[in-house]
Design an enzyme around this catalytic site. Structure first.
Site, PDB file in Angstrom:
ATOM      1  N   GLY A  12       0.836  -1.208   0.000  1.00  0.00           N
ATOM      2  CA  GLY A  12       0.000   0.000   0.000  1.00  0.00           C
ATOM      3  C   GLY A  12       0.864   1.249   0.000  1.00  0.00           C
ATOM      4  O   GLY A  12       0.532   2.252   0.627  1.00  0.00           O
ATOM      5  N   ASP A  62      -1.922  -6.610  -7.660  1.00  0.00           N
ATOM      6  CA  ASP A  62      -3.135  -6.630  -6.845  1.00  0.00           C
ATOM      7  C   ASP A  62      -2.954  -7.711  -5.775  1.00  0.00           C
ATOM      8  O   ASP A  62      -2.962  -8.903  -6.070  1.00  0.00           O
ATOM      9  CB  ASP A  62      -4.351  -6.952  -7.731  1.00  0.00           C
ATOM     10  N   SER A 136      -5.800  -1.295  13.594  1.00  0.00           N
ATOM     11  CA  SER A 136      -6.602  -0.081  13.800  1.00  0.00           C
ATOM     12  C   SER A 136      -7.254  -0.148  15.171  1.00  0.00           C
ATOM     13  O   SER A 136      -7.591  -1.241  15.641  1.00  0.00           O
ATOM     14  CB  SER A 136      -7.696   0.004  12.733  1.00  0.00           C
ATOM     15  N   TYR A 149     -15.207  -4.268   8.412  1.00  0.00           N
ATOM     16  CA  TYR A 149     -13.883  -3.636   8.501  1.00  0.00           C
ATOM     17  C   TYR A 149     -13.279  -3.837   9.890  1.00  0.00           C
ATOM     18  O   TYR A 149     -12.114  -4.250  10.025  1.00  0.00           O
ATOM     19  CB  TYR A 149     -13.970  -2.141   8.171  1.00  0.00           C
ATOM     20  N   PRO A 179      -3.431   2.608  14.620  1.00  0.00           N
ATOM     21  CA  PRO A 179      -3.740   4.038  14.689  1.00  0.00           C
ATOM     22  C   PRO A 179      -5.236   4.291  14.912  1.00  0.00           C
ATOM     23  O   PRO A 179      -6.080   3.450  14.558  1.00  0.00           O
ATOM     24  CB  PRO A 179      -3.338   4.572  13.307  1.00  0.00           C
ATOM     25  N   GLY A 180      -5.522   5.481  15.451  1.00  0.00           N
ATOM     26  CA  GLY A 180      -6.880   6.005  15.387  1.00  0.00           C
ATOM     27  C   GLY A 180      -7.062   6.656  14.016  1.00  0.00           C
ATOM     28  O   GLY A 180      -6.374   6.295  13.058  1.00  0.00           O
ATOM     29  N   VAL A 182      -6.752   8.694  10.733  1.00  0.00           N
ATOM     30  CA  VAL A 182      -5.612   9.289  10.024  1.00  0.00           C
ATOM     31  C   VAL A 182      -6.154   9.998   8.785  1.00  0.00           C
ATOM     32  O   VAL A 182      -7.015   9.448   8.082  1.00  0.00           O
ATOM     33  CB  VAL A 182      -4.593   8.199   9.591  1.00  0.00           C
ATOM     34  N   GLU A 185      -6.897   9.221   2.078  1.00  0.00           N
ATOM     35  CA  GLU A 185      -8.029   8.991   1.169  1.00  0.00           C
ATOM     36  C   GLU A 185      -8.728   7.669   1.458  1.00  0.00           C
ATOM     37  O   GLU A 185      -9.468   7.141   0.616  1.00  0.00           O
ATOM     38  CB  GLU A 185      -7.527   9.007  -0.282  1.00  0.00           C
TER      39      GLU A 185
HETATM   40  N1  LIG Z   1      -6.940   6.201   7.454  1.00  0.00           N
HETATM   41  C1  LIG Z   1      -7.305   5.819   8.670  1.00  0.00           C
HETATM   42  O1  LIG Z   1      -8.061   6.520   9.400  1.00  0.00           O
HETATM   43  C2  LIG Z   1      -6.778   4.532   9.221  1.00  0.00           C
HETATM   44  C3  LIG Z   1      -6.888   4.311  10.614  1.00  0.00           C
HETATM   45  C4  LIG Z   1      -6.415   3.115  11.148  1.00  0.00           C
HETATM   46  C5  LIG Z   1      -5.836   2.164  10.318  1.00  0.00           C
HETATM   47  N2  LIG Z   1      -5.753   2.383   8.974  1.00  0.00           N
HETATM   48  C6  LIG Z   1      -5.145   1.336   8.136  1.00  0.00           C
HETATM   49  O2  LIG Z   1      -4.001   1.879   7.512  1.00  0.00           O
HETATM   50  C7  LIG Z   1      -3.761   1.192   6.291  1.00  0.00           C
HETATM   51  C8  LIG Z   1      -3.533   2.203   5.168  1.00  0.00           C
HETATM   52  O3  LIG Z   1      -4.683   3.009   5.050  1.00  0.00           O
HETATM   53  P1  LIG Z   1      -4.674   4.454   4.349  1.00  0.00           P
HETATM   54  O4  LIG Z   1      -5.502   5.320   5.216  1.00  0.00           O
HETATM   55  O5  LIG Z   1      -3.308   4.868   3.979  1.00  0.00           O
HETATM   56  O6  LIG Z   1      -5.551   4.098   3.041  1.00  0.00           O
HETATM   57  P2  LIG Z   1      -5.447   4.593   1.519  1.00  0.00           P
HETATM   58  O7  LIG Z   1      -5.014   6.005   1.447  1.00  0.00           O
HETATM   59  O8  LIG Z   1      -6.738   4.192   0.898  1.00  0.00           O
HETATM   60  O9  LIG Z   1      -4.264   3.670   0.915  1.00  0.00           O
HETATM   61  C9  LIG Z   1      -4.445   2.302   0.734  1.00  0.00           C
HETATM   62  C10 LIG Z   1      -3.226   1.722   0.040  1.00  0.00           C
HETATM   63  O10 LIG Z   1      -3.463   0.330  -0.196  1.00  0.00           O
HETATM   64  C11 LIG Z   1      -3.275   0.046  -1.591  1.00  0.00           C
HETATM   65  N3  LIG Z   1      -4.192  -0.990  -2.053  1.00  0.00           N
HETATM   66  C12 LIG Z   1      -5.548  -0.970  -2.012  1.00  0.00           C
HETATM   67  N4  LIG Z   1      -6.048  -2.093  -2.570  1.00  0.00           N
HETATM   68  C13 LIG Z   1      -4.971  -2.831  -2.964  1.00  0.00           C
HETATM   69  C14 LIG Z   1      -4.823  -4.081  -3.597  1.00  0.00           C
HETATM   70  N5  LIG Z   1      -5.888  -4.824  -3.938  1.00  0.00           N
HETATM   71  N6  LIG Z   1      -3.572  -4.533  -3.866  1.00  0.00           N
HETATM   72  C15 LIG Z   1      -2.486  -3.786  -3.537  1.00  0.00           C
HETATM   73  N7  LIG Z   1      -2.564  -2.611  -2.913  1.00  0.00           N
HETATM   74  C16 LIG Z   1      -3.779  -2.133  -2.628  1.00  0.00           C
HETATM   75  C17 LIG Z   1      -3.552   1.383  -2.291  1.00  0.00           C
HETATM   76  O11 LIG Z   1      -2.875   1.466  -3.517  1.00  0.00           O
HETATM   77  P3  LIG Z   1      -3.516   1.158  -4.960  1.00  0.00           P
HETATM   78  O12 LIG Z   1      -4.908   1.715  -4.962  1.00  0.00           O
HETATM   79  O13 LIG Z   1      -2.570   1.837  -5.884  1.00  0.00           O
HETATM   80  O14 LIG Z   1      -3.486  -0.328  -5.096  1.00  0.00           O
HETATM   81  C18 LIG Z   1      -2.957   2.364  -1.294  1.00  0.00           C
HETATM   82  O15 LIG Z   1      -1.561   2.470  -1.510  1.00  0.00           O
HETATM   83  C19 LIG Z   1      -4.953   0.263   6.078  1.00  0.00           C
HETATM   84  O16 LIG Z   1      -4.605  -1.040   6.480  1.00  0.00           O
HETATM   85  C20 LIG Z   1      -6.022   0.836   7.008  1.00  0.00           C
HETATM   86  O17 LIG Z   1      -6.920  -0.157   7.435  1.00  0.00           O
HETATM   87  C21 LIG Z   1      -6.212   3.541   8.407  1.00  0.00           C
END
Ligand SMILES: NC(=O)c1ccc[n+]([C@@H]2O[C@H](COP(=O)([O-])OP(=O)(O)OC[C@H]3O[C@@H](n4cnc5c(N)ncnc54)[C@H](OP(=O)(O)O)[C@@H]3O)[C@@H](O)[C@H]2O)c1
Length: 237
Positions: A12, A62, A136, A149, A179-180, A182, A185
């Site tokens: 990711g 993917d 999370s 989720y 994390p809480g 973040v 997108e």
């Molecule tokens: N944002 C929050 O509030 C938050 C809080 C707690 C935990 N988290 C966790 O943090 C992590 C990252 O989240 P984020 O907020 O950075 O989300 P994000 O901005 O949506 O980024 C998600 C990343 O995952 C990749 N991805 C999605 N589907 C994929 C697939 N099928 N194969 C390979 N790569 C894939 C995306 O790249 P491509 O689309 O280019 O594949 C992107 O690089 C996640 O595990 C999420 O559950 C997020």
């Protein structure tokens, strides 16, 4: 081998938290292997890292596809794996489609198998390595809209703890950073003014770097981080 030496595979890595982790680990001296689907965004990440004097290799795949992932990651020896890729569709269970359910389970749960099984045997053979997965706080307790989720993130915590117990005496540390909110997108949202209270992707990257930099004799297994600000109060319904 000390922190910052060797290679770090970050899933990711094309945006959000994973991109911030990739940039941070490259700055800390790791050769970063950045994995996601978006080839253009991964190339831009590599260019930014190389321009700053670091090393980065993009792999576009993917991760919800077991065969493609096995092929893309075959033969890779990495010192650090950051399982960060994840997706969230937050809505009541009765409104979730089977495709939405599968998208979350395929990436947040099943891809942990595909990716970790590709690189963990090499770590065990070499007797060293670190696996850090992004969980999370949404996986700690129940909340409306989180039936799938939140459950996938509860899985992350449970899986990480079992794996930690299985491999820690063989030189591999397993950690989970939870994390809480973040500002990313995540879930298809564009961060805006209302997200100003949240953690930044760089805050999470700092936490991951801290976990990876622990002395060899210390295993930081679980780290929960929240914004010191609270979410804005919603008006009563
Ligand atoms: N944002 C929050 O509030 C938050 C809080 C707690 C935990 N988290 C966790 O943090 C992590 C990252 O989240 P984020 O907020 O950075 O989300 P994000 O901005 O949506 O980024 C998600 C990343 O995952 C990749 N991805 C999605 N589907 C994929 C697939 N099928 N194969 C390979 N790569 C894939 C995306 O790249 P491509 O689309 O280019 O594949 C992107 O690089 C996640 O595990 C999420 O559950 C997020």
């Amino acid at each position: 081998m000390s922190a910052g030496e060797g290679s770090a595979l970050v899933t990711g890595a094309s945006r959000g938290i994973g991109r911030a982790i990739a940039l941070r680990l490259a700055r800390d001296g790791y050769e970063v292997i950045g994995v996601a689907r978006g080839r253009g965004a991964l190339d831009a990440l590599r260019d930014e890292i190389v321009a700053a004097g670091g090393r980065c290799r993009p792999i576009a795949v993917d991760l919800s596809n077991a065969q493609d992932t096995a092929q893309a990651l075959s033969g890779l020896d990495v010192d650090v794996l950051v399982n960060n890729a994840g997706t969230g569709i937050i809505k009541p269970f009765v409104d979730l489609s089977l495709d939405e359910w599968r998208a979350m389970v395929d990436l947040n749960v099943n891809a942990l198998f595909h990716v970790t099984r590709a690189v963990l045997p090499g770590m065990l053979q070499r007797g060293r390595g670190q696996v850090c997965t992004i969980g999370s706080i949404g996986g700690r307790s129940a909340w409306v809209g989180g039936s799938c989720y939140g459950a996938t993130k509860a899985f992350v915590t449970s899986w990480s703890e079992s794996l930690m117990l299985e491999v820690r005496e063989r030189g591999v540390k397993v950690s989970v950073v939870m994390p809480g909110g973040v500002a990313t997108e995540f879930g298809g949202k564009v961060p805006n003014e209302a997200d100003r209270w949240k953690l930044t992707p760089e805050d999470v990257a700092d936490a991951v770097a801290h976990v990876l930099a622990a002395p060899g004799s210390v295993l930081v297994h679980r780290l929960e981080i929240r914004s010191s600000a609270a979410p804005p109060k919603r008006p009563p319904p």
